[in-house]
Design a protein around this motif. Structure first.
Motif, PDB file in Angstrom:
ATOM      1  N   MET B   1      83.343  10.978 -54.534  1.00 42.24           N
ATOM      2  CA  MET B   1      84.131  10.904 -55.772  1.00 42.24           C
ATOM      3  C   MET B   1      84.787  12.240 -56.050  1.00 42.24           C
ATOM      4  SD  MET B   1      84.115   7.942 -56.968  1.00 42.24           S
ATOM      5  CE  MET B   1      83.494   6.685 -55.885  1.00 42.24           C
ATOM      6  N   ALA B   2      85.952  12.182 -56.615  1.00 43.56           N
ATOM      7  CA  ALA B   2      86.730  13.387 -56.803  1.00 43.56           C
ATOM      8  C   ALA B   2      86.254  14.198 -58.009  1.00 43.56           C
ATOM      9  CB  ALA B   2      88.194  13.024 -56.987  1.00 43.56           C
ATOM     10  N   ALA B   3      85.487  13.588 -58.891  1.00 40.00           N
ATOM     11  CA  ALA B   3      85.102  14.278 -60.114  1.00 40.00           C
ATOM     12  C   ALA B   3      84.189  15.453 -59.795  1.00 40.00           C
ATOM     13  CB  ALA B   3      84.380  13.317 -61.044  1.00 40.00           C
ATOM     14  N   PRO B   4      84.426  16.571 -60.439  1.00 44.94           N
ATOM     15  CA  PRO B   4      83.582  17.740 -60.160  1.00 44.94           C
ATOM     16  C   PRO B   4      82.198  17.552 -60.781  1.00 44.94           C
ATOM     17  CG  PRO B   4      85.131  18.199 -61.941  1.00 44.94           C
ATOM     18  CD  PRO B   4      85.436  16.825 -61.457  1.00 44.94           C
ATOM     19  N   SER B  35      88.438   8.398 -65.473  1.00 43.21           N
ATOM     20  CA  SER B  35      89.538   9.330 -65.285  1.00 43.21           C
ATOM     21  C   SER B  35      90.859   8.642 -64.970  1.00 43.21           C
ATOM     22  CB  SER B  35      89.223  10.327 -64.168  1.00 43.21           C
ATOM     23  OG  SER B  35      88.124  11.108 -64.548  1.00 43.21           O
ATOM     24  N   LEU B  36      90.838   7.327 -64.760  1.00 44.69           N
ATOM     25  CA  LEU B  36      92.108   6.621 -64.607  1.00 44.69           C
ATOM     26  C   LEU B  36      92.917   6.726 -65.891  1.00 44.69           C
ATOM     27  CD1 LEU B  36      91.508   3.295 -62.643  1.00 44.69           C
ATOM     28  CD2 LEU B  36      92.089   5.562 -61.820  1.00 44.69           C
ATOM     29  N   SER B  37      92.213   6.985 -66.988  1.00 38.92           N
ATOM     30  CA  SER B  37      92.897   7.214 -68.253  1.00 38.92           C
ATOM     31  C   SER B  37      93.369   8.661 -68.322  1.00 38.92           C
ATOM     32  CB  SER B  37      91.951   6.913 -69.410  1.00 38.92           C
ATOM     33  OG  SER B  37      92.350   7.639 -70.558  1.00 38.92           O
ATOM     34  N   GLN B  38      94.694   8.814 -68.456  1.00 35.90           N
ATOM     35  CA  GLN B  38      95.249  10.168 -68.558  1.00 35.90           C
ATOM     36  C   GLN B  38      94.680  10.889 -69.781  1.00 35.90           C
ATOM     37  OE1 GLN B  38      98.002  11.549 -66.683  1.00 35.90           O
ATOM     38  NE2 GLN B  38      97.720   9.863 -65.236  1.00 35.90           N
ATOM     39  N   THR B  39      94.469  10.099 -70.822  1.00 39.14           N
ATOM     40  CA  THR B  39      93.969  10.688 -72.064  1.00 39.14           C
ATOM     41  C   THR B  39      92.573  11.266 -71.878  1.00 39.14           C
ATOM     42  OG1 THR B  39      95.077   8.777 -73.053  1.00 39.14           O
ATOM     43  CG2 THR B  39      93.847  10.217 -74.530  1.00 39.14           C
ATOM     44  N   LEU B  40      91.743  10.546 -71.111  1.00 38.76           N
ATOM     45  CA  LEU B  40      90.355  10.993 -70.946  1.00 38.76           C
ATOM     46  C   LEU B  40      90.211  12.042 -69.842  1.00 38.76           C
ATOM     47  CD1 LEU B  40      88.414   7.619 -71.238  1.00 38.76           C
ATOM     48  CD2 LEU B  40      88.795   9.367 -72.993  1.00 38.76           C
ATOM     49  N   GLN B  41      91.150  12.008 -68.920  1.00 42.93           N
ATOM     50  CA  GLN B  41      91.014  12.828 -67.718  1.00 42.93           C
ATOM     51  C   GLN B  41      90.706  14.299 -68.023  1.00 42.93           C
ATOM     52  OE1 GLN B  41      94.487  13.091 -65.180  1.00 42.93           O
ATOM     53  NE2 GLN B  41      93.266  12.226 -63.511  1.00 42.93           N
ATOM     54  N   THR B  43      89.559  15.734 -70.804  1.00 44.72           N
ATOM     55  CA  THR B  43      88.251  15.914 -71.424  1.00 44.72           C
ATOM     56  C   THR B  43      87.157  15.874 -70.364  1.00 44.72           C
ATOM     57  OG1 THR B  43      89.182  14.544 -73.152  1.00 44.72           O
ATOM     58  CG2 THR B  43      86.848  15.112 -73.354  1.00 44.72           C
ATOM     59  N   ILE B  44      87.298  14.923 -69.440  1.00 47.32           N
ATOM     60  CA  ILE B  44      86.272  14.756 -68.414  1.00 47.32           C
ATOM     61  C   ILE B  44      86.276  15.944 -67.453  1.00 47.32           C
ATOM     62  CG2 ILE B  44      85.585  13.344 -66.439  1.00 47.32           C
ATOM     63  CD1 ILE B  44      86.569  10.918 -68.092  1.00 47.32           C
ATOM     64  N   LEU B  45      87.471  16.415 -67.105  1.00 48.44           N
ATOM     65  CA  LEU B  45      87.556  17.588 -66.227  1.00 48.44           C
ATOM     66  C   LEU B  45      86.910  18.800 -66.876  1.00 48.44           C
ATOM     67  CD1 LEU B  45      91.080  17.456 -64.554  1.00 48.44           C
ATOM     68  CD2 LEU B  45      88.827  17.205 -63.490  1.00 48.44           C
ATOM     69  N   ASP B  46      87.004  18.853 -68.219  1.00 51.92           N
ATOM     70  CA  ASP B  46      86.390  19.961 -68.945  1.00 51.92           C
ATOM     71  C   ASP B  46      84.887  19.801 -69.084  1.00 51.92           C
ATOM     72  OD1 ASP B  46      88.688  21.288 -69.232  1.00 51.92           O
ATOM     73  OD2 ASP B  46      89.112  20.691 -71.298  1.00 51.92           O
ATOM     74  N   GLY B  47      84.375  18.713 -68.502  1.00 60.17           N
ATOM     75  CA  GLY B  47      82.933  18.519 -68.542  1.00 60.17           C
ATOM     76  C   GLY B  47      82.464  17.729 -69.752  1.00 60.17           C
ATOM     77  N   GLY B  48      83.405  17.176 -70.535  1.00 62.84           N
ATOM     78  CA  GLY B  48      83.024  16.410 -71.722  1.00 62.84           C
ATOM     79  C   GLY B  48      82.487  15.037 -71.353  1.00 62.84           C
ATOM     80  N   GLY B  49      81.864  14.396 -72.305  1.00 62.02           N
ATOM     81  CA  GLY B  49      81.418  13.014 -72.135  1.00 62.02           C
ATOM     82  C   GLY B  49      80.098  12.861 -71.415  1.00 62.02           C
ATOM     83  N   GLY B  50      79.559  13.955 -70.899  1.00 60.86           N
ATOM     84  CA  GLY B  50      78.296  13.854 -70.192  1.00 60.86           C
ATOM     85  C   GLY B  50      77.113  13.988 -71.154  1.00 60.86           C
ATOM     86  N   GLY B  51      75.919  13.777 -70.607  1.00 57.48           N
ATOM     87  CA  GLY B  51      74.718  13.972 -71.390  1.00 57.48           C
ATOM     88  C   GLY B  51      74.685  13.108 -72.636  1.00 57.48           C
ATOM     89  N   ASN B 119      97.111   3.558 -75.513  1.00 61.78           N
ATOM     90  CA  ASN B 119      96.402   4.699 -76.100  1.00 61.78           C
ATOM     91  C   ASN B 119      95.697   5.555 -75.057  1.00 61.78           C
ATOM     92  OD1 ASN B 119      97.060   4.234 -78.795  1.00 61.78           O
ATOM     93  ND2 ASN B 119      95.463   2.669 -78.973  1.00 61.78           N
ATOM     94  N   LEU B 120      95.113   4.880 -74.090  1.00 57.34           N
ATOM     95  CA  LEU B 120      94.345   5.607 -73.075  1.00 57.34           C
ATOM     96  C   LEU B 120      95.216   6.060 -71.907  1.00 57.34           C
ATOM     97  CD1 LEU B 120      91.183   3.330 -72.960  1.00 57.34           C
ATOM     98  CD2 LEU B 120      91.362   5.601 -73.983  1.00 57.34           C
TER      99      LEU B 120
END
Lengths: 317, 174
Positions: B1-4, B35-41, B43-51, B119-120
């Motif tokens: 997976m490409a996500a860091p 991450s298919l959502s440009q809006t979320l991408q 935030t997710i790259l910044d490490g958000g949404g985890g935990g 929206n997403l």
């Protein structure tokens, strides 16, 4: 296409009208769903949505593609008029002639209607929105005047003026241009050859001139008695081009300006003319990006043309 | 997976993120799919949404979100391959079949999906729903389109306006 299950049960309440207008970034393509929706139906159908409500009045005008296709004269009347004449052997010559004349008159009327339709469709583009991305013109009409000559007294028949739709005439830059059909109309009047910012298409009395440096895709496939198509500007972004030659000089000029194309599809050129084009101009290799060459032309003795085209290429296609 | 890797202890497994719908339902999903959502991408790259935090999506209800995620999960592997240049014909046919089936839904659900896709900013989903709506309005008269899309019945003023406009644009109906 009918979707019965959609209409059954409780009606869903419209939410599309809430969506924002077509925000368009020329390089990024369609940005809005409304835009995307209207790009997927014919330009005629898109235009019809202007009646839906105040909200929808101008939505279609910003859609960045226009497709003007003779087939959009979708009325059954069109196909009625254009279906092959019935072979009615027991008709006398006189009545046969009358029937043909009548048919011809109806065809001319329809052609005229199509031109008006094309004119209106092309003049309605919202000037405040970005220029068209794709413009597709497909005309497939016979030269009615020429056919008419033996049978119809032209003095009494007003032949439809044949014009290039205004959008092509006045020119707005677009990335794809397709002109297909058996005849590209000659301009009726001679508009002054003044392209906008030297960018766009315009028409002189003899030629359709393309000055579209952003063009990535060009397809000129016009046979019959077309005006010469020439290109005024180089087209460095060109990815694919398809060209059908009909007359000698202008087509070669056009071909020269396609030198950056990565893919070329040629037909109708003479081997000798191609050899002239294949010559490098001031040492600049022609067709340096060429990866694919499809040709339905004579390639000359021992494929001279091919060799000339490929001379400066490092990799063979 | 490409996500860091975000370093939250999920080493080895694909990184997961949590999305929270407007009605407070939590959805745990692979970061690559979200991450298919440009809006979320971003935030997710910044490490958000985890935990434990999760990303709140106040505009999307849980029914719609689960539908959206169904799409994302199905399309994530192909998207990770950069538009799937090396996808086999079978894979593509399977995705196409999935897409056709996916939009064969009740119209109100379709509208929720359109709003969510907008929206997403999920590009593939936007095209998919646009195509669906285009098919719905093809070959229809304005009144039929109004009915199909669920416009309210026109008021007399609106009707008069439509008629006047029909006259002006008669050429598109010839």
């Amino acid at each position: 296409m009918e979707t019965p299950h959609m209409d059954s049960g409780a009606r869903a309440v419209d939410r599309l009208s809430e969506l924002p207008d077509c925000i368009q970034d020329v390089d990024a393509g369609p940005q809005s769903i409304l835009d995307d929706i209207l790009s997927r139906v014919t330009s005629r159908q898109a235009c019809r949505t202007s009646v839906l409500s105040r909200r929808w009045r101008h939505v279609w005008r910003a859609v960045p593609s226009r497709c003007i296709d003779i087939d959009q004269l979708e009325s059954s009347a069109y196909h009625e008029v254009n279906k092959p004449a019935e072979e009615d052997h027991h008709l006398g010559f006189k009545s046969y002639q009358d029937a043909s004349t009548d048919r011809l008159h109806r065809q001319m009327k329809q052609q005229h209607e199509f031109e008006r339709f094309a004119d209106r469709l092309t003049t309605q583009h919202d000037p405040s929105s970005p220029p068209l991305d794709t413009f597709q013109l497909r005309v497939s009409c016979v030269d009615l005047r020429r056919i008419a000559r033996p049978q119809v007294d032209l003095a009494r028949t007003r032949a439809p003026p044949r014009r290039v739709p205004p959008l092509l005439r006045q020119g707005r830059p677009s990335r794809s241009l397709y002109a297909l059909g058996s005849m590209l109309p000659r301009p009726h009047r001679v508009p002054s050859p003044r392209p906008l910012d030297r960018c766009g298409c315009y028409c002189t009395d003899e030629k359709l001139v393309l000055a579209l440096p952003r063009l990535t895709s060009l397809r000129i496939n016009v046979s019959g008695c077309p005006p010469v198509v020439t290109a005024e500007a180089e087209m460095p972004s060109l990815v694919s081009a398809s060209l059908l030659a009909c007359s000698s000089d202008g087509d070669l000029d056009t071909l020269c300006s396609l030198r950056d194309a990565r893919s070329l599809d040629l037909s109708g050129f003479l081997a000798t003319s191609l050899l002239v084009v294949g010559e490098s101009k001031q040492g600049v290799p022609m067709f340096r990006n060429l990866k694919t060459l499809l040709s339905e032309c004579e390639l000359g003795v021992e494929c001279q043309v091919l060799r000339r085209f490929l001379r400066d290429r490092r990799t063979l296609p | 997976m490409a996500a860091p890797e975000s370093g939250d202890g999920n080493n080895g497994a694909a990184r997961m993120v949590t999305l929270i719908s407007s009605d407070n339902t939590r959805f745990e999903v692979e970061a690559a799919a979200a991450s298919l959502s440009q809006t979320l991408q971003l935030t997710i790259l910044d490490g958000g949404g985890g935990g434990g935090d999760g990303i709140p999506l106040p505009n999307v209800d849980s029914a719609t979100l689960s539908k959206v995620l169904e799409y994302c999960i199905k399309h994530a592997p192909a998207a990770a391959n950069g538009g799937a240049p090396n996808a086999t014909a079978v894979d593509r046919a399977e995705l196409e079949r999935f897409d056709n089936e996916f939009v064969n839904i009740d119209q109100s659900v379709l509208y929720s999906l359109i709003m969510a896709a907008h929206n997403l900013e999920i590009e593939g989903l936007q095209s998919l729903v646009a195509k669906k709506v285009a098919d719905m309005i093809k070959g229809k008269s304005p009144m039929e389109i109004r009915r199909t899309l669920g416009f309210p019945d026109p008021t007399p003023e609106e009707q008069a306006e439509m008629n006047a406009h029909m006259l002006e644009y008669g050429w598109a109906y010839e």
